[in-house]
Structure formats: C-alpha cells, structure tokens
Design a protein around this motif. Sequence first.
Motif, PDB file in Angstrom:
ATOM      1  N   TRP A   1       0.825  -1.210   0.000  1.00 11.30           N
ATOM      2  CA  TRP A   1       0.000   0.000   0.000  1.00 11.30           C
ATOM      3  C   TRP A   1       0.857   1.256   0.000  1.00 11.30           C
ATOM      4  N   TRP A   2       2.098   1.160   0.466  1.00 15.13           N
ATOM      5  CA  TRP A   2       3.015   2.287   0.271  1.00 15.13           C
ATOM      6  C   TRP A   2       3.278   2.487  -1.214  1.00 15.13           C
ATOM      7  N   ALA A   3       3.469   1.394  -1.941  1.00 17.22           N
ATOM      8  CA  ALA A   3       3.698   1.477  -3.385  1.00 17.22           C
ATOM      9  C   ALA A   3       2.469   2.055  -4.090  1.00 17.22           C
ATOM     10  N   ILE A   4       1.287   1.646  -3.668  1.00 13.53           N
ATOM     11  CA  ILE A   4       0.057   2.175  -4.270  1.00 13.53           C
ATOM     12  C   ILE A   4      -0.054   3.673  -4.027  1.00 13.53           C
TER      13      ILE A   4
ATOM     14  N   LYS B   1      -3.763   9.702 -25.042  1.00 13.14           N
ATOM     15  CA  LYS B   1      -3.742   8.248 -24.905  1.00 13.14           C
ATOM     16  C   LYS B   1      -2.751   7.822 -23.832  1.00 13.14           C
ATOM     17  N   ALA B   2      -1.581   8.457 -23.820  1.00 11.62           N
ATOM     18  CA  ALA B   2      -0.582   8.126 -22.806  1.00 11.62           C
ATOM     19  C   ALA B   2      -1.076   8.496 -21.413  1.00 11.62           C
ATOM     20  N   LEU B   3      -1.722   9.638 -21.291  1.00 15.76           N
ATOM     21  CA  LEU B   3      -2.244  10.061 -19.994  1.00 15.76           C
ATOM     22  C   LEU B   3      -3.271   9.068 -19.470  1.00 15.76           C
ATOM     23  N   ASN B   4      -4.138   8.614 -20.347  1.00 17.06           N
ATOM     24  CA  ASN B   4      -5.149   7.650 -19.917  1.00 17.06           C
ATOM     25  C   ASN B   4      -4.503   6.362 -19.435  1.00 17.06           C
ATOM     26  N   ARG B   5      -3.464   5.901 -20.136  1.00 12.88           N
ATOM     27  CA  ARG B   5      -2.804   4.669 -19.748  1.00 12.88           C
ATOM     28  C   ARG B   5      -2.089   4.829 -18.409  1.00 12.88           C
ATOM     29  N   TRP B   6      -1.387   5.943 -18.234  1.00  9.05           N
ATOM     30  CA  TRP B   6      -0.683   6.163 -16.973  1.00  9.05           C
ATOM     31  C   TRP B   6      -1.645   6.247 -15.799  1.00  9.05           C
ATOM     32  N   GLY B   7      -2.823   6.786 -16.040  1.00  3.71           N
ATOM     33  CA  GLY B   7      -3.794   6.898 -14.969  1.00  3.71           C
ATOM     34  C   GLY B   7      -4.286   5.553 -14.458  1.00  3.71           C
ATOM     35  N   TYR B   8      -4.178   4.522 -15.305  1.00  6.32           N
ATOM     36  CA  TYR B   8      -4.618   3.197 -14.896  1.00  6.32           C
ATOM     37  C   TYR B   8      -3.563   2.438 -14.093  1.00  6.32           C
ATOM     38  N   TYR B   9      -2.310   2.847 -14.165  1.00  2.00           N
ATOM     39  CA  TYR B   9      -1.244   2.090 -13.527  1.00  2.00           C
ATOM     40  C   TYR B   9      -1.476   1.869 -12.031  1.00  2.00           C
ATOM     41  N   PRO B  10      -1.784   2.910 -11.254  1.00  2.00           N
ATOM     42  CA  PRO B  10      -2.012   2.664  -9.817  1.00  2.00           C
ATOM     43  C   PRO B  10      -3.211   1.758  -9.560  1.00  2.00           C
ATOM     44  N   LEU B  11      -4.187   1.758 -10.481  1.00  2.00           N
ATOM     45  CA  LEU B  11      -5.386   0.951 -10.273  1.00  2.00           C
ATOM     46  C   LEU B  11      -5.095  -0.539 -10.395  1.00  2.00           C
ATOM     47  N   ILE B  12      -3.990  -0.900 -11.064  1.00  6.04           N
ATOM     48  CA  ILE B  12      -3.654  -2.314 -11.198  1.00  6.04           C
ATOM     49  C   ILE B  12      -3.366  -2.920  -9.838  1.00  6.04           C
ATOM     50  N   LEU B  13      -2.517  -2.270  -9.050  1.00  9.05           N
ATOM     51  CA  LEU B  13      -2.202  -2.786  -7.720  1.00  9.05           C
ATOM     52  C   LEU B  13      -3.426  -2.748  -6.807  1.00  9.05           C
TER      53      LEU B  13
END
Length: 321
Positions: free
Chosen positions: A175-178, A216-228
Amino acid sequence: MATVQAVLGNLTPTERGILTAINTGASSLSFVGSGFIVLCYLLFKELRKFSFKLVFFLALSDMFCSFFSIIGDPSKGFFCYAQGYTTHFFCVASFLWTTTIAFTLHRTVVRHKTDVEDLEPMFHLYVWGTSVVMTVIRSIGNDHGHIRRLGTWCWAQSGRTGKAVHFISFYAPLWWAILFNGITYFQVIRMLNNATRMLAGMSERVYQSDARPDAKALNRWGYYPLILIGSWFFGTINRIHDLIEPGHKIFWLSVLEVGMAALMGLFNSIAYGLNSSVRRAIYERLDLLPESCRRWFPKSWKPRGQQEESELVSLKIQEQR
C-alpha cells in the motif's frame, strides 16, 4: 502465491480445491503474459532502452512469482520452504518495480532530470534489497508445523503474531507502493495537462495534430495505480477480516482475492509491456508471414509513419526546455 497460502486455512477440501484451481489458472495467464514481455525484450534489440528495461525486470518478477505460485508444493521439507520464500520475494519485487517506473517518469517529466539511467544500480539495491528484508521479516512468527495441515501450499501464517508480520512484510510495502504511484502519476498527468493547454493556446494546429497521442498516454498512466489496487483490494479486506474473525472464512471473498492477485502479472504485462514500441517491433516482423496470417493482428499495431507514442517521456515536454 502468498495470498493463497493465507486463505486456505479453515476451508473445506472442496473449497481449497476450487481456490487452488483458480490460482493455477490465473497464475498461468500471468506467467504467459509476463513471459511474453520478457521474451520480447530479449529478442528485439530496439526495445532495450532504459525505460523498457524497468518493464523487463517488472515482468521478470511477475513471471517468477507466477511460476512458483503454480508449482505449489509437490514435496515436503526444503522445497516447501523454498517455494514459500521465493513466492513472497518475487511478489514484493513486482510491485516495487512499479514504483521505480513511476519515479523515473516523475523525475524525467516533472523535474526535467536526465540522469535516470545512472540510478539503475540504486533501483536494483532498493527493489531486491527491500524484497530480501521483507522476506526475512515474513519468517518471524511463522508456524511451520501448520504447513502439513494445508497440504499443497507452504508457509501459511498462523496466530496473530504471524498474521501481523504478514501485514508488515507484504501489505505495508504494497500500500506504500500504491500511495506512491498514485501521487506520482497524479503529478505527472497534471504536468502534461498543463503543457498541453499551453501548446493549445500557442497553436491550434499543434493541439489538433499532437494532443491525441499524449491523451492516450495520460489515460494509460492513470490506470497504472489501479492495477495494484484492483489486484490486492480484496486480499487486504480478507486479511483484515481474518484478523478480526480468524475462525470464519468468507469463501467468495477468498475467491476474489486469489483470482485478482494471481492476475497481477497479466495486468502488468498488458499495461506496462504491451505498449506501442512492442506492438511496432512485432508488426515489423510480420512481413515474414503470409498476408492471411497478418490479417489476424489488430490494425492498431501497424506503425503510423514516424509518429510513435513515448513509453515514459512526452516529447512535448522536451521541446519546451
């Protein structure tokens, strides 16, 4: 995976079999997905940039985490303990590598630093060193006599001390990483949004022609934290519930925990690894295949002239310096 080892206690043999099957299937998908990214990095020289090297180590950690999760414990003794240690080690390393990617993007885009490649030794020390420390801490309070009762899974924590250590050694760094990734990507996206608005004010033509790849890049980066978050949300809830009511297991919650956690490697390989550079490298080699085979690949994989989506750094930011 570590989460399976934690949820199998106090369940019926049928429920354990279901969870084991779910974990094996989902982990297999993650193993294939992360293995594909590792293979692309090794085969395609044009992908061996520093930014994708971080993705390679992320995929490598996911691949080993999934592999040791799949094999379970076909024997007793040393192999059983080794399986538990390696699973925990590579799972922790996986989400720590995501923080190095976020840090690299933030340092390049927001702070305009160009020394990120010099920090690679520090990244390795941070990821592998922290993973070792967390794995050693995990052994504290572990009741190895509990292994035989769980059957095919090793290194399950029993008792409040063991469960508390599990939180400290796994969920605390998770959760620190998140939190770190969320704050970092928020700052990066805000920075690029401001830059896009500035460019839009300077030239409407530039905005229309160049803004789409960045969006498109912004949308993809925004999803990264949601993976964890998506991968470990149910696991966190289940661990909290297990601390409060250790004798009562919620089967459907355990199913969601095991399934989502085991799919983390697949999610990472799609989000981080299957970017435009990888798709382009693959498509350029499709010329060796007959036209009938190439039709099965998405048209979006086809290169679009010289325009390409940056993996970690927006070209617009560089132009503004």
